[in-house]
Write an enzyme that holds these catalytic residues in place. Structure first.
Site, PDB file in Angstrom:
ATOM      1  N   HIS A 350       0.804  -1.237   0.000  1.00 21.28           N
ATOM      2  CA  HIS A 350       0.000   0.000   0.000  1.00 21.28           C
ATOM      3  C   HIS A 350       0.826   1.269   0.000  1.00 21.28           C
ATOM      4  O   HIS A 350       0.260   2.362   0.109  1.00 21.28           O
ATOM      5  CB  HIS A 350      -0.919   0.056   1.222  1.00 21.28           C
ATOM      6  CG  HIS A 350      -2.004  -0.943   1.213  1.00 21.28           C
ATOM      7  ND1 HIS A 350      -3.239  -0.707   0.650  1.00 21.28           N
ATOM      8  CD2 HIS A 350      -2.058  -2.208   1.670  1.00 21.28           C
ATOM      9  CE1 HIS A 350      -4.001  -1.768   0.785  1.00 21.28           C
ATOM     10  NE2 HIS A 350      -3.309  -2.715   1.404  1.00 21.28           N
ATOM     11  N   LYS A 536      -8.072  13.755   4.935  1.00 22.67           N
ATOM     12  CA  LYS A 536      -7.207  12.586   4.887  1.00 22.67           C
ATOM     13  C   LYS A 536      -6.219  12.695   6.041  1.00 22.67           C
ATOM     14  O   LYS A 536      -6.185  13.717   6.707  1.00 22.67           O
ATOM     15  CB  LYS A 536      -6.448  12.517   3.562  1.00 22.67           C
ATOM     16  CG  LYS A 536      -5.791  13.849   3.176  1.00 22.67           C
ATOM     17  CD  LYS A 536      -5.179  13.817   1.782  1.00 22.67           C
ATOM     18  CE  LYS A 536      -6.162  13.971   0.658  1.00 22.67           C
ATOM     19  NZ  LYS A 536      -6.229  12.832  -0.245  1.00 22.67           N
ATOM     20  N   ARG A 537      -5.403  11.654   6.271  1.00 16.21           N
ATOM     21  CA  ARG A 537      -4.377  11.771   7.294  1.00 16.21           C
ATOM     22  C   ARG A 537      -3.469  12.969   6.984  1.00 16.21           C
ATOM     23  O   ARG A 537      -3.284  13.331   5.823  1.00 16.21           O
ATOM     24  CB  ARG A 537      -3.519  10.501   7.330  1.00 16.21           C
ATOM     25  CG  ARG A 537      -4.201   9.346   7.992  1.00 16.21           C
ATOM     26  CD  ARG A 537      -4.447   9.618   9.446  1.00 16.21           C
ATOM     27  NE  ARG A 537      -3.230   9.548  10.210  1.00 16.21           N
ATOM     28  CZ  ARG A 537      -3.052   8.807  11.296  1.00 16.21           C
ATOM     29  NH1 ARG A 537      -4.037   8.051  11.752  1.00 16.21           N
ATOM     30  NH2 ARG A 537      -1.914   8.810  11.959  1.00 16.21           N
ATOM     31  N   LYS A 542       1.175  14.389   1.430  1.00 12.80           N
ATOM     32  CA  LYS A 542      -0.179  14.689   0.947  1.00 12.80           C
ATOM     33  C   LYS A 542      -0.364  16.197   0.705  1.00 12.80           C
ATOM     34  O   LYS A 542      -1.326  16.631   0.111  1.00 12.80           O
ATOM     35  CB  LYS A 542      -1.220  14.183   1.942  1.00 12.80           C
ATOM     36  CG  LYS A 542      -1.265  12.649   2.061  1.00 12.80           C
ATOM     37  CD  LYS A 542      -2.302  12.203   3.075  1.00 12.80           C
ATOM     38  CE  LYS A 542      -2.241  10.722   3.403  1.00 12.80           C
ATOM     39  NZ  LYS A 542      -2.844   9.847   2.382  1.00 12.80           N
ATOM     40  N   THR A 643      -8.392   6.771  -1.765  1.00 12.56           N
ATOM     41  CA  THR A 643      -9.745   6.231  -1.913  1.00 12.56           C
ATOM     42  C   THR A 643     -10.763   7.328  -1.621  1.00 12.56           C
ATOM     43  O   THR A 643     -11.878   7.299  -2.130  1.00 12.56           O
ATOM     44  CB  THR A 643      -9.979   5.043  -0.957  1.00 12.56           C
ATOM     45  OG1 THR A 643      -9.447   5.376   0.327  1.00 12.56           O
ATOM     46  CG2 THR A 643      -9.301   3.784  -1.469  1.00 12.56           C
ATOM     47  N   LYS A 647     -14.501   8.427  -3.333  1.00 13.75           N
ATOM     48  CA  LYS A 647     -15.750   8.703  -2.607  1.00 13.75           C
ATOM     49  C   LYS A 647     -16.278  10.097  -2.956  1.00 13.75           C
ATOM     50  O   LYS A 647     -17.482  10.311  -3.113  1.00 13.75           O
ATOM     51  CB  LYS A 647     -15.505   8.609  -1.092  1.00 13.75           C
ATOM     52  CG  LYS A 647     -15.120   7.212  -0.632  1.00 13.75           C
ATOM     53  CD  LYS A 647     -14.504   7.194   0.766  1.00 13.75           C
ATOM     54  CE  LYS A 647     -13.783   5.868   0.981  1.00 13.75           C
ATOM     55  NZ  LYS A 647     -12.915   5.861   2.166  1.00 13.75           N
TER      56      LYS A 647
END
Ligand code: AZC
Length: 795
Positions: A350, A536-537, A542, A643, A647
């Site tokens: 992952h 998100k985290r 990111k 992901t 969504k």
């Protein structure tokens, strides 16, 4: 259903001595949880009977994390009871919505990897596939995040308090797991025997969480192990005066299932983490092998009937554990055991982030798991010898499992599994060409791609009932059953009335979120503004920081340069790992910007920043349906898939992103005109990195960057200044925010302009919904079934 109502009444009478009209919400909650669980247990009995009879192959999904999300709504929805129970409760003055709110989110995971595991359990169950999940019953799940003065604070999440009603304790299936001690080799006429002595045994108690499927007869099980001491202290040791050792089992047992590690990127060689991993993999493997043996009276056909899926490397100790059981308990030879093992395991990677690829120092590992260590060492010896034989010795620096006294768990997984997969096209390419290139050479065909998918029944059906109802009526197809049919919506892409309806539904969801924002932050947001969402985290890669930097740019332009942008609400939600200092500083920065803007009567007319605390599945369910813009702005090459991007798209948000992870496939699906892509490609990032990225040059050569960073240094609310982050951006930032800033800023301007063309925007949003079919977890799990597991539906 009549029965269900009767059961509720009976339960309340029996347990609380109440009629329904006297009951509290808390009592109703408990009754609903227990009755639903028992209904699922009955259904499980039936589907399990069929499964046993058919003797078909099964999948066991091993994961340290399952981010289940609230279960009650999901189960009632899947069982088709929701409307009737809502009615029944309303008759007695109760709101089902309020009852749902009582349930805590079982936070047994950190982020994407854990949520994916749960989406897959849901999808496989809805499609009648036999799967069983295994994990740990953490007493404390992911911490509760409270923002205090802009800083993240962590509080324990005591979810079992109210969450335990969904669990079924299986006291008939306890198992012992052994740690420490010594192994002795004993030769007899029958060969080599391993004696394991002076170990510390821990009890693993199974708790089952039933997983329901939508419109399906199947109920699957997620088995969660809780650690327990094996009954007091060791009397012998106690007599010898070794008091502390005599209590060892209790001390270890206490700690193992205590809490979920809140770091999703590194384990820093923690002994407890090793114990957690071995605890749950050993208990699960012993259980699986025993069940198999009880059914077939042999393990020779193990790999024909069993697939064990390893969700990232955290459960990789399954591999030596199966070898141990086969050899030490069932007297298989090494070669026979190895042949079974290598046909049993499949592994999903992952992440390529180096710090997240698990490595254990031999010195730490060996004393805790002496037998497991010798097995790993032997696997490695044989693997290295084989590499020598095939002329790959030169690549052993990259490939050997034990290297410089460190065990590399990803390498163990690749060597021992028959399939290795990445989670998006780009990610799998990077695995093959870069991260594991030598492995890909010596194992041609072993590496494959399965792009992630999401449980649309939860993320659309339950999270956005307004949109679901509308599309149901409009399209007349059962897209909840089969998401690919949602592409029928494309027929309406030029239908003005439909586009307006969709906009109205989005506005309803924005209104609902605005109310939540008001109640949780006291900030009033304008629902006509663009809802721009990054959830998100919190991780440097990111790049929440890039988003924040752009907001600071806008702030400055509005305040000093008369810029009057179309109003926008920037919504963030993110947990930072508790030891991750930079991530916590970025949260503080975002919260400070939010405060500064709120205090500025001019700027706040145009932009607002909201940081919603305690990001979790149930909060995501509120935010996602209300989003207009989906920020997926990781540095290209770093986000394995994502992901949340799927969504958000499913709910009509338009992606603003880099060509990273599954963004690439979203781009392919919706086409260039229905997505906003910016920034360097992963190859360009690599190039720039090799050629010594110099952030300071971007600062010196770009007026906007320079002014924004200089301005950032002047931001000071109270005692905090952000020089530290400004310094990082112009010097060491490996994720190169400055290299992508200009392109990000320009693309943000295009987003703003496009949004004002309502017709155009609504059409983009429609196309995103219509093209989301391929991101269903039904499609993703079907690929696992066909390409990797080769299993069939329960007959
Ligand atoms: C995440 C990836 O970061 C994310 O890109 C991906 O969508 C998700 O897994 C599901 O595949 N990884 C993790 O959450 N954690 C680790 C250790 O990789």
């Amino acid at each position: 259903m009549d029965n269900f109502a009767t059961d509720i009444k009976k339960y309340l009478e029996k347990i609380f001595g109440n009629t329904i009209d006297e009951a509290s919400e808390r009592q109703i909650y408990q009754a609903l949880m227990v009755i639903t669980r028992d209904r699922l247990a009955e259904k499980r009995f039936e589907s399990n009977k069929k499964l046993k009879e058919s003797q078909q192959k099964r999948v066991y999904y091993m994961s340290m994390e399952f981010l289940v999300g609230k279960t009650l709504r999901n189960n009632l929805y899947n069982l088709g009871y929701e409307d009737e129970i809502k009615h029944f409760l309303a008759k007695h003055g109760f709101s089902l919505e309020r009852i749902y709110n009582i349930e805590p989110d079982p936070g047994l995971g950190n982020g994407g990897l854990g949520r994916l595991a749960s989406c897959y359990m849901d999808a496989l169950t809805s499609n009648d596939y036999p799967i069983m999940g295994f994990s740990i019953l953490y007493e404390f799940g992911i911490f509760k995040q409270v923002i205090s003065d802009g800083w993240q604070q962590e509080y324990p999440d005591n979810w079992l308090d109210l969450g335990r009603y969904g669990l079924l304790y299986r006291n008939d299936e306890e198992i012992e797991v052994k740690f420490y001690g010594n192994t002795k080799e004993e030769w007899s006429s029958e060969g080599l025997h391993i004696r394991y002595e002076d170990y510390t045994a821990i009890k693993a108690e199974p708790y089952d969480l039933f997983i329901s499927g939508y419109d399906s007869d199947t109920v699957n099980v997620l088995r969660l192990w809780k650690s327990k001491a094996t009954g007091g202290f060791n009397m012998k040791l106690f007599e010898k005066g070794e008091y502390s050792k005599s209590l060892e089992s209790e001390a270890i047992a206490e700690s193992i299932s205590k809490l979920l590690y809140p770091a999703d990127d590194n384990d820093n060689g923690k002994a407890l983490r090793i114990k957690q991993q071995y605890f749950f993999t050993s208990a699960s493997l012993q259980q699986i092998v025993k069940n198999h043996y009880d059914t077939y009276m042999t393990l020779d056909n193990f790999a024909e009937k069993v697939v064990i899926h390893i969700n990232d490397t955290h459960p990789s100790m399954c591999i030596p554990e199966l070898m141990r059981i086969l050899m030490d308990e069932y007297e298989y030879s090494w070669d026979k055991a190895w042949s079974i093992t290598t046909k049993t395991f499949a592994y999903t990677n992952h992440t390529i982030m180096a710090e997240a690829l698990e490595k254990w120092s031999v010195d730490l590992f060996q004393p805790i798991l002496p037998r497991i260590y010798t097995i790993i060492r032997e696997i490695n010896n044989r693997f290295c010898k084989w590499c020598n034989d095939i002329g790959a010795a030169g690549e052993l620096d990259e490939m050997s499992i034990i290297h410089n006294n460190v065990i590399r768990m990803a390498n163990l997984c690749i060597v021992s599994s028959y399939s290795v997969n990445g989670v998006s096209m780009l990610h799998t390419e990077i695995l093959k060409k870069d991260t594991f290139k030598s492995f890909n050479r010596i194992y041609p065909g072993k590496f494959i791609n399965v792009t992630n998918g999401i449980a649309h029944r939860r993320w659309l059906g339950q999270a956005n009932p307004e949109l679901t109802r509308y599309l149901n009526k409009l399209l007349g197809v059962d897209f909840i059953k089969d998401l690919s049919s949602i592409d029928k919506l494309l027929e309406y892409q030029d239908d003005k009335a439909v586009l307006e309806d969709l906009e109205n539904i989005k506005n309803i969801k924005k209104l609902q979120l605005a109310e939540y924002i008001k109640s949780s932050t006291a900030i009033k947001v304008d629902t006509n503004s663009i809802f721009d969402v990054q959830i998100k985290r919190l991780h440097e890669y990111k790049r929440q920081l890039l988003n924040a930097l752009h907001i600071i740019y806008l702030y400055r332009m509005i305040k000093f340069n008369g810029l009057k942008p179309y109003p926008r609400t920037f919504i963030f939600s993110a947990k930072a790992s508790s030891g991750y200092v930079m991530a916590k500083n970025i949260i503080k920065l975002i919260c400070s910007i939010s405060e500064i803007i709120e205090a500025d009567p001019i700027v706040r007319e145009y932009i607002k920043v909201v940081f919603l605390e305690d990001y979790r599945v149930s909060l995501a369910e509120k935010i996602i349906p209300a989003a207009n813009v989906s920020e997926q702005i990781s540095q290209a090459g770093k986000e394995a898939s994502g992901t949340g991007n799927m969504k958000l798209m499913l709910n009509g948000a338009v992606t603003l992103g880099t060509m990273d992870g599954a963004n690439v496939e979203i781009h392919n699906a919706v086409g260039q005109d229905n997505i906003f892509i910016f920034g360097l490609s992963s190859e360009e990032v690599e190039e720039l990195f090799k050629n010594d990225y110099r952030a300071i040059d971007y600062y010196n050569n770009n007026q906007d960057i320079k002014e924004t960073i200089d301005f950032m240094r002047t931001l000071d609310n109270g005692h905090t200044n952000f020089n530290y982050i400004a310094d990082y951006l112009v010097s060491t930032d490996p994720y190169m925010c400055l290299a992508d800033f200009e392109s990000y800023k320009n693309t943000q301007k295009i987003v703003e302009d496009t949004y004002q063309d309502k017709g155009k925007w609504n059409k983009m949003s429609l196309v995103n919904i219509a093209k989301s079919g391929i991101f269903s977890a039904d499609r993703a799990t079907k690929e696992y079934v066909e390409k990797i597991w080769k299993i069939e539906k329960i007959k």
